[in-house]
Design a protein around this motif. Sequence first.
Motif, short mmCIF file in Angstrom:
data_model
loop_
_atom_site.label_atom_id
_atom_site.label_comp_id
_atom_site.label_asym_id
_atom_site.label_seq_id
_atom_site.Cartn_x
_atom_site.Cartn_y
_atom_site.Cartn_z
N LYS A 194 0.85 -1.20 0.00
CA LYS A 194 0.00 0.00 0.00
C LYS A 194 0.88 1.26 0.00
O LYS A 194 0.61 2.23 -0.71
CB LYS A 194 -0.92 -0.01 1.22
CG LYS A 194 -2.05 1.00 1.15
CD LYS A 194 -2.99 0.87 2.34
CE LYS A 194 -3.87 -0.36 2.23
NZ LYS A 194 -4.87 -0.45 3.33
N GLY A 197 2.15 2.13 -3.28
CA GLY A 197 1.15 2.50 -4.29
C GLY A 197 0.53 1.34 -5.04
O GLY A 197 -0.23 1.54 -5.99
N HIS A 198 0.81 0.12 -4.60
CA HIS A 198 0.22 -1.07 -5.25
C HIS A 198 -1.04 -1.48 -4.47
O HIS A 198 -1.04 -2.45 -3.71
CB HIS A 198 1.25 -2.21 -5.29
CG HIS A 198 2.39 -1.96 -6.21
ND1 HIS A 198 2.33 -2.26 -7.55
CD2 HIS A 198 3.61 -1.40 -6.00
CE1 HIS A 198 3.47 -1.93 -8.14
NE2 HIS A 198 4.26 -1.39 -7.20
N HIS A 199 -2.10 -0.74 -4.69
CA HIS A 199 -3.31 -0.91 -3.88
C HIS A 199 -4.05 -2.23 -4.17
O HIS A 199 -4.60 -2.83 -3.25
CB HIS A 199 -4.24 0.28 -4.07
CG HIS A 199 -3.63 1.57 -3.60
ND1 HIS A 199 -3.43 1.84 -2.27
CD2 HIS A 199 -3.14 2.64 -4.30
CE1 HIS A 199 -2.87 3.03 -2.15
NE2 HIS A 199 -2.66 3.54 -3.37
N ASP A 200 -4.08 -2.65 -5.43
CA ASP A 200 -4.76 -3.91 -5.76
C ASP A 200 -4.07 -5.09 -5.09
O ASP A 200 -4.72 -5.97 -4.51
CB ASP A 200 -4.81 -4.13 -7.28
CG ASP A 200 -5.77 -3.15 -7.96
OD1 ASP A 200 -6.60 -2.54 -7.26
OD2 ASP A 200 -5.67 -3.01 -9.20
N GLU A 201 -2.74 -5.10 -5.19
CA GLU A 201 -1.97 -6.19 -4.57
C GLU A 201 -2.10 -6.14 -3.05
O GLU A 201 -2.19 -7.19 -2.39
CB GLU A 201 -0.50 -6.09 -4.97
CG GLU A 201 -0.20 -6.41 -6.43
CD GLU A 201 -0.36 -5.20 -7.35
OE1 GLU A 201 -0.91 -4.17 -6.88
OE2 GLU A 201 0.05 -5.30 -8.52
N ALA A 202 -2.13 -4.92 -2.51
CA ALA A 202 -2.28 -4.77 -1.06
C ALA A 202 -3.63 -5.33 -0.60
O ALA A 202 -3.71 -6.02 0.42
CB ALA A 202 -2.17 -3.29 -0.67
N GLN A 203 -4.68 -5.03 -1.38
CA GLN A 203 -6.02 -5.54 -1.03
C GLN A 203 -6.04 -7.07 -1.09
O GLN A 203 -6.65 -7.73 -0.24
CB GLN A 203 -7.07 -4.97 -2.00
CG GLN A 203 -8.50 -5.32 -1.62
CD GLN A 203 -8.90 -4.79 -0.26
OE1 GLN A 203 -8.74 -3.60 0.01
NE2 GLN A 203 -9.38 -5.66 0.62
N GLU A 206 -4.48 -8.32 2.02
CA GLU A 206 -5.36 -8.11 3.17
C GLU A 206 -6.47 -9.16 3.19
O GLU A 206 -6.80 -9.71 4.24
CB GLU A 206 -5.96 -6.70 3.12
CG GLU A 206 -4.97 -5.61 3.51
CD GLU A 206 -5.55 -4.22 3.35
OE1 GLU A 206 -6.72 -4.09 2.93
OE2 GLU A 206 -4.84 -3.24 3.66
#
Length: 218
Positions: A194, A197-203, A206
Motif C-alpha cells: 500500500k 502505491g500497489h493498492h490492488d496487490e495490497a487488497q 489483506e
Amino acid sequence: AQAMEDLAVKLEDAALAAQEVKETRVVLDGEHAAMEAQEEAKAEAEDVCSALEAAGLAKDAKVVHELEEVLEGGEASAEELKDLSRKVFILKERLSAKGEAELAEKVRKLEGKLKASASKEKDAENEHRDKALKDEARGAVKEIDEVIAGLRKAGEEKLADEVEVLVVHFSNDPSPEELEDAAAGAKKAAAKLKAAGHHDEAQAMEDLAVKLEDAALA
C-alpha cells in the motif's frame, strides 16, 4: 534454462496433485469407517429395542428407538454420539438396578458400539479439518506467488523480494499457528504494498490475511 524451470514447475504441480489425491483418500476412508461404525451401532440398537419390547419395557425401548432415529443415515456428529452413549449408560444402570442383568448386558454392548462410533466420527471430523487447513494453505501460497509474479513483471524486483521475505512458507501439514503467522506476514506485506502505491496487490494480501485467520480458528 527456461525448459528446466518449466519442467521443475510441472514436477512440483504433479507432486502437489498426488498429495491432494492422497489427502482426499484419507478423508474418504475416514468417512467410510465412521459411517460403518454408525451402521453397526444402529443394528445393535435395533436388537436391544426388540429385546426391551419383548420384555414389556416399553419406556426403555422408546429411549433406544429415539437413538435409532439419530443414527439413521449415519450422519450423527461425534458430539451427538457421545450424548447417545451417555443416555445408554443411564439406561444400562437403570436396568441393572431393576435386576435385568441380561438386558443390561445387551445395553452395555450397545454403549460400546456408540463409544467406538463417536471415536471414528471424531477422527473423520479431524481429518476434514486438517484437509481444509492444507487446502487453505495451498490456496494462500498460490495467491502469494501470483502477487509476487505480478510485481516482478512490473519491474518491482526489490518490492517482490521484500514481500517474499514477509510471507511464511508453509509445511505440508500446516498448523493453526503457522496460518496465524502467515496472516501476520500477509498484513505486513499489504502495508508495504500500500505504501508503494500497489493498492490492488495490497487488497489481495489483506483479503488473504482474513482467510488465513479464519482458517486458523476453524
